[in-house]
Design a protein around this motif. Sequence first.
Motif, PDB file in Angstrom:
ATOM      1  N   ALA B  97       8.901 -26.256  -8.070  1.00 24.50           N
ATOM      2  CA  ALA B  97      10.260 -25.799  -8.348  1.00 24.50           C
ATOM      3  C   ALA B  97      10.497 -24.361  -7.903  1.00 24.50           C
ATOM      4  O   ALA B  97      11.601 -23.998  -7.531  1.00 24.50           O
ATOM      5  CB  ALA B  97      10.565 -25.937  -9.834  1.00 24.50           C
ATOM      6  N   ARG B  98       9.436 -23.530  -7.957  1.00 31.64           N
ATOM      7  CA  ARG B  98       9.625 -22.112  -7.648  1.00 31.64           C
ATOM      8  C   ARG B  98       9.321 -21.854  -6.178  1.00 31.64           C
ATOM      9  O   ARG B  98       8.416 -22.469  -5.603  1.00 31.64           O
ATOM     10  CB  ARG B  98       8.717 -21.254  -8.532  1.00 31.64           C
ATOM     11  CG  ARG B  98       9.065 -21.353  -9.994  1.00 31.64           C
ATOM     12  CD  ARG B  98       7.918 -20.907 -10.856  1.00 31.64           C
ATOM     13  NE  ARG B  98       6.762 -21.767 -10.710  1.00 31.64           N
ATOM     14  CZ  ARG B  98       5.707 -21.770 -11.518  1.00 31.64           C
ATOM     15  NH1 ARG B  98       5.675 -20.938 -12.536  1.00 31.64           N
ATOM     16  NH2 ARG B  98       4.686 -22.576 -11.322  1.00 31.64           N
ATOM     17  N   GLU B  99      10.064 -20.911  -5.640  1.00 31.96           N
ATOM     18  CA  GLU B  99       9.963 -20.581  -4.223  1.00 31.96           C
ATOM     19  C   GLU B  99       8.524 -20.346  -3.772  1.00 31.96           C
ATOM     20  O   GLU B  99       8.087 -20.855  -2.751  1.00 31.96           O
ATOM     21  CB  GLU B  99      10.734 -19.290  -3.966  1.00 31.96           C
ATOM     22  CG  GLU B  99      11.811 -19.382  -2.926  1.00 31.96           C
ATOM     23  CD  GLU B  99      12.607 -18.090  -2.952  1.00 31.96           C
ATOM     24  OE1 GLU B  99      12.019 -17.050  -2.635  1.00 31.96           O
ATOM     25  OE2 GLU B  99      13.812 -18.139  -3.316  1.00 31.96           O
ATOM     26  N   ASP B 100       7.773 -19.545  -4.551  1.00 34.21           N
ATOM     27  CA  ASP B 100       6.442 -19.191  -4.056  1.00 34.21           C
ATOM     28  C   ASP B 100       5.356 -20.169  -4.449  1.00 34.21           C
ATOM     29  O   ASP B 100       4.188 -19.937  -4.175  1.00 34.21           O
ATOM     30  CB  ASP B 100       6.028 -17.756  -4.394  1.00 34.21           C
ATOM     31  CG  ASP B 100       6.656 -17.199  -5.632  1.00 34.21           C
ATOM     32  OD1 ASP B 100       7.598 -17.839  -6.117  1.00 34.21           O
ATOM     33  OD2 ASP B 100       6.228 -16.145  -6.099  1.00 34.21           O
ATOM     34  N   ASP B 101       5.719 -21.296  -5.064  1.00 35.18           N
ATOM     35  CA  ASP B 101       4.683 -22.274  -5.386  1.00 35.18           C
ATOM     36  C   ASP B 101       4.001 -22.793  -4.125  1.00 35.18           C
ATOM     37  O   ASP B 101       2.794 -23.024  -4.109  1.00 35.18           O
ATOM     38  CB  ASP B 101       5.279 -23.446  -6.167  1.00 35.18           C
ATOM     39  CG  ASP B 101       5.549 -23.088  -7.621  1.00 35.18           C
ATOM     40  OD1 ASP B 101       4.841 -22.210  -8.148  1.00 35.18           O
ATOM     41  OD2 ASP B 101       6.462 -23.672  -8.217  1.00 35.18           O
ATOM     42  N   LEU B 179      17.171 -21.529 -17.817  1.00 38.87           N
ATOM     43  CA  LEU B 179      17.252 -22.887 -17.239  1.00 38.87           C
ATOM     44  C   LEU B 179      18.044 -23.834 -18.155  1.00 38.87           C
ATOM     45  O   LEU B 179      19.212 -23.598 -18.375  1.00 38.87           O
ATOM     46  CB  LEU B 179      15.872 -23.420 -16.896  1.00 38.87           C
ATOM     47  CG  LEU B 179      15.121 -22.536 -15.856  1.00 38.87           C
ATOM     48  CD1 LEU B 179      13.742 -23.078 -15.591  1.00 38.87           C
ATOM     49  CD2 LEU B 179      15.929 -22.383 -14.571  1.00 38.87           C
ATOM     50  N   SER B 203      15.468  -7.607 -14.418  1.00 34.42           N
ATOM     51  CA  SER B 203      14.658  -7.868 -13.234  1.00 34.42           C
ATOM     52  C   SER B 203      14.377  -9.354 -13.055  1.00 34.42           C
ATOM     53  O   SER B 203      13.954  -9.789 -11.998  1.00 34.42           O
ATOM     54  CB  SER B 203      13.338  -7.107 -13.332  1.00 34.42           C
ATOM     55  OG  SER B 203      12.643  -7.513 -14.487  1.00 34.42           O
ATOM     56  N   ARG B 204      14.617 -10.150 -14.099  1.00 33.04           N
ATOM     57  CA  ARG B 204      14.332 -11.574 -14.012  1.00 33.04           C
ATOM     58  C   ARG B 204      15.391 -12.343 -14.808  1.00 33.04           C
ATOM     59  O   ARG B 204      15.106 -12.932 -15.855  1.00 33.04           O
ATOM     60  CB  ARG B 204      12.941 -11.847 -14.571  1.00 33.04           C
ATOM     61  CG  ARG B 204      12.317 -13.132 -14.086  1.00 33.04           C
ATOM     62  CD  ARG B 204      10.871 -13.167 -14.559  1.00 33.04           C
ATOM     63  NE  ARG B 204      10.205 -14.386 -14.177  1.00 33.04           N
ATOM     64  CZ  ARG B 204       9.652 -15.233 -15.047  1.00 33.04           C
ATOM     65  NH1 ARG B 204       9.702 -14.993 -16.334  1.00 33.04           N
ATOM     66  NH2 ARG B 204       9.039 -16.316 -14.604  1.00 33.04           N
ATOM     67  N   ALA B 207      17.637 -17.749 -13.828  1.00 30.69           N
ATOM     68  CA  ALA B 207      17.858 -18.143 -12.435  1.00 30.69           C
ATOM     69  C   ALA B 207      18.908 -19.240 -12.313  1.00 30.69           C
ATOM     70  O   ALA B 207      19.423 -19.491 -11.220  1.00 30.69           O
ATOM     71  CB  ALA B 207      16.548 -18.593 -11.806  1.00 30.69           C
ATOM     72  N   ALA B 208      19.245 -19.882 -13.438  1.00 33.01           N
ATOM     73  CA  ALA B 208      20.301 -20.897 -13.381  1.00 33.01           C
ATOM     74  C   ALA B 208      21.641 -20.275 -12.989  1.00 33.01           C
ATOM     75  O   ALA B 208      22.553 -20.978 -12.567  1.00 33.01           O
ATOM     76  CB  ALA B 208      20.412 -21.609 -14.731  1.00 33.01           C
ATOM     77  N   LEU B 210      22.092 -18.668 -10.439  1.00 32.39           N
ATOM     78  CA  LEU B 210      22.194 -18.854  -8.989  1.00 32.39           C
ATOM     79  C   LEU B 210      22.424 -20.318  -8.625  1.00 32.39           C
ATOM     80  O   LEU B 210      22.657 -20.651  -7.465  1.00 32.39           O
ATOM     81  CB  LEU B 210      20.900 -18.380  -8.297  1.00 32.39           C
ATOM     82  CG  LEU B 210      20.460 -16.968  -8.642  1.00 32.39           C
ATOM     83  CD1 LEU B 210      19.077 -16.671  -8.067  1.00 32.39           C
ATOM     84  CD2 LEU B 210      21.487 -15.965  -8.121  1.00 32.39           C
ATOM     85  N   GLY B 211      22.330 -21.184  -9.614  1.00 28.68           N
ATOM     86  CA  GLY B 211      22.502 -22.608  -9.344  1.00 28.68           C
ATOM     87  C   GLY B 211      23.955 -23.031  -9.497  1.00 28.68           C
ATOM     88  O   GLY B 211      24.865 -22.228  -9.360  1.00 28.68           O
ATOM     89  N   ARG B 256       1.763 -16.070 -24.505  1.00 27.00           N
ATOM     90  CA  ARG B 256       1.065 -14.945 -23.880  1.00 27.00           C
ATOM     91  C   ARG B 256       2.038 -13.996 -23.179  1.00 27.00           C
ATOM     92  O   ARG B 256       1.906 -12.774 -23.258  1.00 27.00           O
ATOM     93  CB  ARG B 256       0.064 -15.494 -22.868  1.00 27.00           C
ATOM     94  CG  ARG B 256      -0.824 -14.464 -22.250  1.00 27.00           C
ATOM     95  CD  ARG B 256      -1.799 -15.109 -21.277  1.00 27.00           C
ATOM     96  NE  ARG B 256      -1.163 -15.486 -20.031  1.00 27.00           N
ATOM     97  CZ  ARG B 256      -1.643 -16.410 -19.195  1.00 27.00           C
ATOM     98  NH1 ARG B 256      -2.738 -17.071 -19.488  1.00 27.00           N
ATOM     99  NH2 ARG B 256      -1.022 -16.687 -18.078  1.00 27.00           N
ATOM    100  N   GLN B 260       2.676 -10.049 -24.113  1.00 23.10           N
ATOM    101  CA  GLN B 260       2.521  -8.960 -23.144  1.00 23.10           C
ATOM    102  C   GLN B 260       3.763  -8.061 -23.120  1.00 23.10           C
ATOM    103  O   GLN B 260       3.705  -6.921 -22.694  1.00 23.10           O
ATOM    104  CB  GLN B 260       2.206  -9.532 -21.750  1.00 23.10           C
ATOM    105  CG  GLN B 260       0.759 -10.063 -21.673  1.00 23.10           C
ATOM    106  CD  GLN B 260       0.399 -10.724 -20.353  1.00 23.10           C
ATOM    107  OE1 GLN B 260       1.259 -10.958 -19.512  1.00 23.10           O
ATOM    108  NE2 GLN B 260      -0.875 -11.040 -20.155  1.00 23.10           N
TER     109      GLN B 260
END
Lengths: 100, 409
Positions: B97-101, B179, B203-204, B207-208, B210-211, B256, B260
């Motif tokens: 699903a993710r671009e860099d996968d 999402l 920064s994040r 992302a929906a 953009l959909g 996790r 963080q």
Amino acid sequence: MKLKAGTKLESAVCDTQVMVLRVPDRDLDVRCGGVPLQLDPGQQEGEPEAGFDGGTLVGKRYNDADDTMEFLCTRGGAGSLSVDGTLLEQKLAKKLPSSD
Amino acid sequence: MTDHPALAWRRSGLMAVTGHAAGSSLVCPADLTSAAERSLARLRAAAPDGHRLPANGAALLGERARMLGLGRHGRTSANTFCHLFRASNGTIALNLAREDDMALMPAWLERPVTTLEGIAAAIGNRDAAHLLDRGREMGLAVACPGTASEVDTDAEPQRIGRRQEPRERTPLVVDLSSLWAGPLAGSLLAMTGAQVIKVESTSRPDAARLGNRMVFDLLNAGKLSVALDFASLSGRNALIDLLVRADIVIEGSRPRALRQLGVHAEELVRAKSGKVWVSITAHGRKGEAASWTGFGDDAAVAGGLATAMEAGWGELLFAGDAIADPLVGLAAAQAAWASWLRGGSELLSLSLSGTIASALRRDDAINHQRTVNWQRLAEADTAPLYPLRTAPPAPPMGADNHQVLAAAC
């Protein structure tokens, strides 16, 4: 040494373990805590050198400033990752898809 | 009145996205639409403005596929991101699903693969369990077809501290999720009269955004929008402050990742009695599974849905469109409201795979003969599809920063 995507490397001075995600096709001096990473989990000896002791976080990805290489931290530790003497940077979390 | 599961599957639009592209659209051999109806009916009965909730739970499962105009691709998901691959000794679902996968494939498979065909070939002679372990470690959305009975549904609310007396006032909801599943839960709570603040990282962002706009509006209209820089100390402090104020928190992050950021669910629930914390994960919060990532289609495979398709249709296939997401969204809204009413001080853990597994476990007659009967019923049905919902525009990101953050001082 020349590395291959998918290879796991272990720190010699802390618990850090990384997986190579992307590397350029040339010899790299990859270190953790200032000491070369090793292919086989050997005995941990000593501690991270000053300046290379910021630590790694499990699940985070690390790359160089030009983004020519990337490593995934699969176990965190006290040392910092460096390549050819330069510290790697922690990447931001992966961009999410616009729909899953 | 609830429609027959076969008719509800067709009328929700899900039948059109289930089955092979060249073959018939198929019913789902398991009754999933009743699970959606059940959550919505229970929320409607308990909430003050229940009449403002959507009329039909099953329709929520199919509305995204209809708005995006998705098709059916058999062993590839309706949204085309998730694929079932044959390994040497089993099947593995991989969601890209993710671009860099895609960029992670060479590391995962230890071969320089760059295409789906290359991935299929590289997986073909490998051990499924080994690839699953390695993929999970790398943060890939991977799953092996499970059966419902193997999945930990993690459903018991965890009591932390002392409950409040049952409450009449409407709760303040902070929705950190993105999402589909979490945002749907937040939007349903907003419809019941709760004030819902959607919080995003600058920064994040979700992302929906953009959909598809209609889908985003449906899931986020009626909320206030706050954007914070989670990378800065002041942004993180503002985030913690909002989480402290919240009566109900909805988040869809791995534990996790939140730790963080300095966000500890259990501590925040303990710090304010009555708080309800809704944690939506792919595979639950227990043990190693807490660090596994996942999306709607791969998690449904893990929960046993592809296996149910096999029981009905003789072959592992996807069913519906990321169907774990809307099912969890509905279940989460209902569970959050029920917890709030009984006095809160609870951490509710809902997982995508676990929610599919519980829905499948309630249906003890998943077999070929019933599937064929249901298919006949659905194919003979000529009723129109359920009406699509519409929503006013959701606020731009950060539109309500001033109002919400000023109130904190």
